[in-house]
Design a protein around this motif. Sequence first.
Motif, PDB file in Angstrom:
ATOM      1  N   ARG A   1       8.642   6.502   3.779  1.00  0.00           N
ATOM      2  CA  ARG A   1       8.099   6.100   2.478  1.00  0.00           C
ATOM      3  C   ARG A   1       8.880   4.932   1.920  1.00  0.00           C
ATOM      4  O   ARG A   1      10.077   4.773   2.198  1.00  0.00           O
ATOM      5  N   ALA A   2       8.195   4.133   1.113  1.00  0.00           N
ATOM      6  CA  ALA A   2       8.838   3.033   0.402  1.00  0.00           C
ATOM      7  C   ALA A   2       8.899   3.309  -1.090  1.00  0.00           C
ATOM      8  O   ALA A   2       9.270   2.424  -1.866  1.00  0.00           O
ATOM      9  N   GLN A   3       8.571   4.516  -1.510  1.00  0.00           N
ATOM     10  CA  GLN A   3       8.630   4.874  -2.920  1.00  0.00           C
ATOM     11  C   GLN A   3      10.071   5.247  -3.285  1.00  0.00           C
ATOM     12  O   GLN A   3      10.469   6.405  -3.225  1.00  0.00           O
ATOM     13  N   PHE A   4      10.836   4.222  -3.657  1.00  0.00           N
ATOM     14  CA  PHE A   4      12.217   4.397  -4.090  1.00  0.00           C
ATOM     15  C   PHE A   4      12.394   3.723  -5.450  1.00  0.00           C
ATOM     16  O   PHE A   4      11.506   3.013  -5.928  1.00  0.00           O
TER      17      PHE A   4
ATOM     18  N   LYS B   1      10.243  -0.491   3.423  1.00  0.00           N
ATOM     19  CA  LYS B   1       9.028  -1.299   3.587  1.00  0.00           C
ATOM     20  C   LYS B   1       9.055  -2.067   4.908  1.00  0.00           C
ATOM     21  O   LYS B   1       8.080  -2.036   5.681  1.00  0.00           O
ATOM     22  N   HIS B   2      10.162  -2.760   5.179  1.00  0.00           N
ATOM     23  CA  HIS B   2      10.240  -3.539   6.413  1.00  0.00           C
ATOM     24  C   HIS B   2      10.303  -2.632   7.642  1.00  0.00           C
ATOM     25  O   HIS B   2       9.778  -3.003   8.704  1.00  0.00           O
TER      26      HIS B   2
ATOM     27  N   GLY C   1       0.132   8.908   3.792  1.00  0.00           N
ATOM     28  CA  GLY C   1       0.485   8.819   2.385  1.00  0.00           C
ATOM     29  C   GLY C   1       1.584   9.769   1.969  1.00  0.00           C
ATOM     30  O   GLY C   1       1.919  10.727   2.673  1.00  0.00           O
ATOM     31  N   TYR C   2       2.158   9.474   0.812  1.00  0.00           N
ATOM     32  CA  TYR C   2       3.210  10.276   0.183  1.00  0.00           C
ATOM     33  C   TYR C   2       2.800  10.491  -1.268  1.00  0.00           C
ATOM     34  O   TYR C   2       2.567   9.518  -1.996  1.00  0.00           O
ATOM     35  N   LEU C   3       2.678  11.731  -1.663  1.00  0.00           N
ATOM     36  CA  LEU C   3       2.294  12.073  -3.033  1.00  0.00           C
ATOM     37  C   LEU C   3       3.497  12.662  -3.753  1.00  0.00           C
ATOM     38  O   LEU C   3       4.047  13.675  -3.318  1.00  0.00           O
ATOM     39  N   MET C   4       3.922  12.011  -4.822  1.00  0.00           N
ATOM     40  CA  MET C   4       5.043  12.489  -5.624  1.00  0.00           C
ATOM     41  C   MET C   4       4.514  13.177  -6.889  1.00  0.00           C
ATOM     42  O   MET C   4       3.716  12.589  -7.629  1.00  0.00           O
ATOM     43  N   LEU C   5       4.968  14.398  -7.120  1.00  0.00           N
ATOM     44  CA  LEU C   5       4.627  15.135  -8.339  1.00  0.00           C
ATOM     45  C   LEU C   5       5.830  15.042  -9.266  1.00  0.00           C
ATOM     46  O   LEU C   5       6.896  15.597  -8.977  1.00  0.00           O
ATOM     47  N   VAL C   6       5.670  14.315 -10.371  1.00  0.00           N
ATOM     48  CA  VAL C   6       6.807  13.909 -11.189  1.00  0.00           C
ATOM     49  C   VAL C   6       6.829  14.662 -12.521  1.00  0.00           C
ATOM     50  O   VAL C   6       5.859  14.603 -13.281  1.00  0.00           O
ATOM     51  N   PRO C   7       7.921  15.364 -12.838  1.00  0.00           N
ATOM     52  CA  PRO C   7       8.029  16.067 -14.125  1.00  0.00           C
ATOM     53  C   PRO C   7       7.987  15.101 -15.305  1.00  0.00           C
ATOM     54  O   PRO C   7       8.295  13.905 -15.169  1.00  0.00           O
ATOM     55  N   GLU C   8       7.629  15.620 -16.453  1.00  0.00           N
ATOM     56  CA  GLU C   8       7.500  14.798 -17.660  1.00  0.00           C
ATOM     57  C   GLU C   8       8.766  14.001 -17.953  1.00  0.00           C
ATOM     58  O   GLU C   8       8.705  12.819 -18.287  1.00  0.00           O
TER      59      GLU C   8
ATOM     60  N   CYS D   1       1.776  11.460 -11.410  1.00  0.00           N
ATOM     61  CA  CYS D   1       1.945  11.493  -9.959  1.00  0.00           C
ATOM     62  C   CYS D   1       1.905  10.071  -9.417  1.00  0.00           C
ATOM     63  O   CYS D   1       1.346   9.166 -10.051  1.00  0.00           O
ATOM     64  N   THR D   2       2.479   9.874  -8.257  1.00  0.00           N
ATOM     65  CA  THR D   2       2.390   8.584  -7.574  1.00  0.00           C
ATOM     66  C   THR D   2       1.956   8.831  -6.142  1.00  0.00           C
ATOM     67  O   THR D   2       2.290   9.858  -5.538  1.00  0.00           O
ATOM     68  N   PHE D   3       1.219   7.858  -5.602  1.00  0.00           N
ATOM     69  CA  PHE D   3       0.744   7.967  -4.224  1.00  0.00           C
ATOM     70  C   PHE D   3       0.797   6.591  -3.587  1.00  0.00           C
ATOM     71  O   PHE D   3       0.416   5.590  -4.199  1.00  0.00           O
ATOM     72  N   CYS D   4       1.297   6.541  -2.347  1.00  0.00           N
ATOM     73  CA  CYS D   4       1.330   5.282  -1.604  1.00  0.00           C
ATOM     74  C   CYS D   4       0.691   5.501  -0.241  1.00  0.00           C
ATOM     75  O   CYS D   4       1.167   6.335   0.551  1.00  0.00           O
ATOM     76  N   SER D   5      -0.368   4.747   0.019  1.00  0.00           N
ATOM     77  CA  SER D   5      -1.157   4.957   1.233  1.00  0.00           C
ATOM     78  C   SER D   5      -0.477   4.454   2.495  1.00  0.00           C
ATOM     79  O   SER D   5      -0.867   4.842   3.602  1.00  0.00           O
ATOM     80  N   THR D   6       0.523   3.578   2.373  1.00  0.00           N
ATOM     81  CA  THR D   6       1.212   3.087   3.565  1.00  0.00           C
ATOM     82  C   THR D   6       2.409   3.957   3.939  1.00  0.00           C
ATOM     83  O   THR D   6       3.003   3.772   5.004  1.00  0.00           O
ATOM     84  N   ASP D   7       2.792   4.901   3.077  1.00  0.00           N
ATOM     85  CA  ASP D   7       3.780   5.908   3.455  1.00  0.00           C
ATOM     86  C   ASP D   7       3.133   6.876   4.447  1.00  0.00           C
ATOM     87  O   ASP D   7       1.912   6.888   4.611  1.00  0.00           O
ATOM     88  N   GLY D   8       3.928   7.700   5.081  1.00  0.00           N
ATOM     89  CA  GLY D   8       3.352   8.656   6.016  1.00  0.00           C
ATOM     90  C   GLY D   8       4.390   9.292   6.903  1.00  0.00           C
ATOM     91  O   GLY D   8       5.429   9.756   6.430  1.00  0.00           O
ATOM     92  N   SER D   9       4.142   9.279   8.212  1.00  0.00           N
ATOM     93  CA  SER D   9       5.060   9.913   9.156  1.00  0.00           C
ATOM     94  C   SER D   9       5.028   9.164  10.479  1.00  0.00           C
ATOM     95  O   SER D   9       4.117   8.366  10.745  1.00  0.00           O
ATOM     96  N   VAL D  10       6.036   9.420  11.303  1.00  0.00           N
ATOM     97  CA  VAL D  10       6.144   8.789  12.614  1.00  0.00           C
ATOM     98  C   VAL D  10       6.596   9.825  13.635  1.00  0.00           C
ATOM     99  O   VAL D  10       6.956  10.956  13.293  1.00  0.00           O
ATOM    100  N   ASP D  11       6.600   9.432  14.888  1.00  0.00           N
ATOM    101  CA  ASP D  11       7.175  10.225  15.968  1.00  0.00           C
ATOM    102  C   ASP D  11       8.608   9.740  16.152  1.00  0.00           C
ATOM    103  O   ASP D  11       8.853   8.735  16.813  1.00  0.00           O
TER     104      ASP D  11
END
Length: 373
Positions: free
Chosen positions: A52-55, A65-66, A83-90, A132-142
């Motif tokens: 993920r690049a959500q930092f 990102k790179h 994707g990566y979905l972040m559930l963010v408290p108030e 919440c935040t979501f980034c479609s280029t986040d995800g997973s790899v082998d």
Amino acid sequence: MTTASGDVAVIGAGIVGAACAWRLTERGLKVVVLEQGSPGGGSTGKSAAGVRAQFTSATNILLSKHSIEEYASMPEAGYHPGGYLMLVPEAQWPAHQLAIDLQHRLGVPTERLTPDEAQKHAGFLPDGLGGCTFCSTDGSVDAHGLTMAYVNRARQAGARFLLDTQVTRIQRSGEVWQLTTPTGTVEAPLLVNASGAWAGEVGALAGLDIPVHPARRMVFTTGPLKLPRPLPMIFDLASGVWLRSEGERIILGRADPADTGWREGMDWDWLEPTLEAAMTRFPWLETASLDRRASWWGYYELTPDHQPIMGQMPGVDEWLNVCGFSGHGVMQAAASARVIAQEALGETPFIDISPLRYERFSHMQHDVTDIQV
């Protein structure tokens, strides 16, 4: 007896060390890699392999990102942009909105979502969330496939890998490092410490204080589930629970802050508090079964501020650290290797790693720590 010599000795053949070996050989350096086991056999192979690049900091955003862009170009990476979905408290939502603005400026397509809008990605209870935040280029790899790809590229470029070879002593002799192993000595002017959870112990062999220590982490695996759609990686910042689809199953975990040191094996006592926290947010998990044989554990490599240590070791000739990623090694290995190759050749790194250099531990003034997972 001198077993091998080169321009650079890299300690560790996890994904970070393997990527460094390739980038260093690519730049024309003769590289020898020492690995106490097999490539990717430590923390890398036990990773949940999220990327993920959500930092919240520019340095971490750019490292991820790179790296993700490089993985997307490698067939061996098995890159899946789920994707990566972040559930963010108030209470954390204002800071995360600032982080989204920074991510956008750096080219990361993070979306702001209300908890209702985020339901399209997964069903959850929205209690206490600010957004919440979501980034479609986040995800997973082998992670294992990636590591072997870097090993193969490094070997083809001329790197030598000494596997099942533990370093037992490190000393500086004149202008070279001498690394003692059970089968002989490896000599090189430059040393790269990419030894993951063992980085602190490697430093100690040379009399250096490198504040990296191991922490055990559990990954619990459900039996097959019938879900309306695959789940992205979801991280509930309120509880620390993360989960994502793995085929027809769900893998999930939650860090136990007390589980540090060289503890081994599954901690089944941690299952109940993990599931209790998870089902508070995801009540549908109550219908899931647990596959104990498919669950696993591995080590994180933690630093005091949960940020990696990168670059030249102050006051020590030709010693580079690239360790202490605190759960972010797989997602940042590719760009980190490019940075280390530039650092080794005396060039200005293409990403500013000033916040990650060892010198920060002299004052430890960090108000915001980028989250793990």
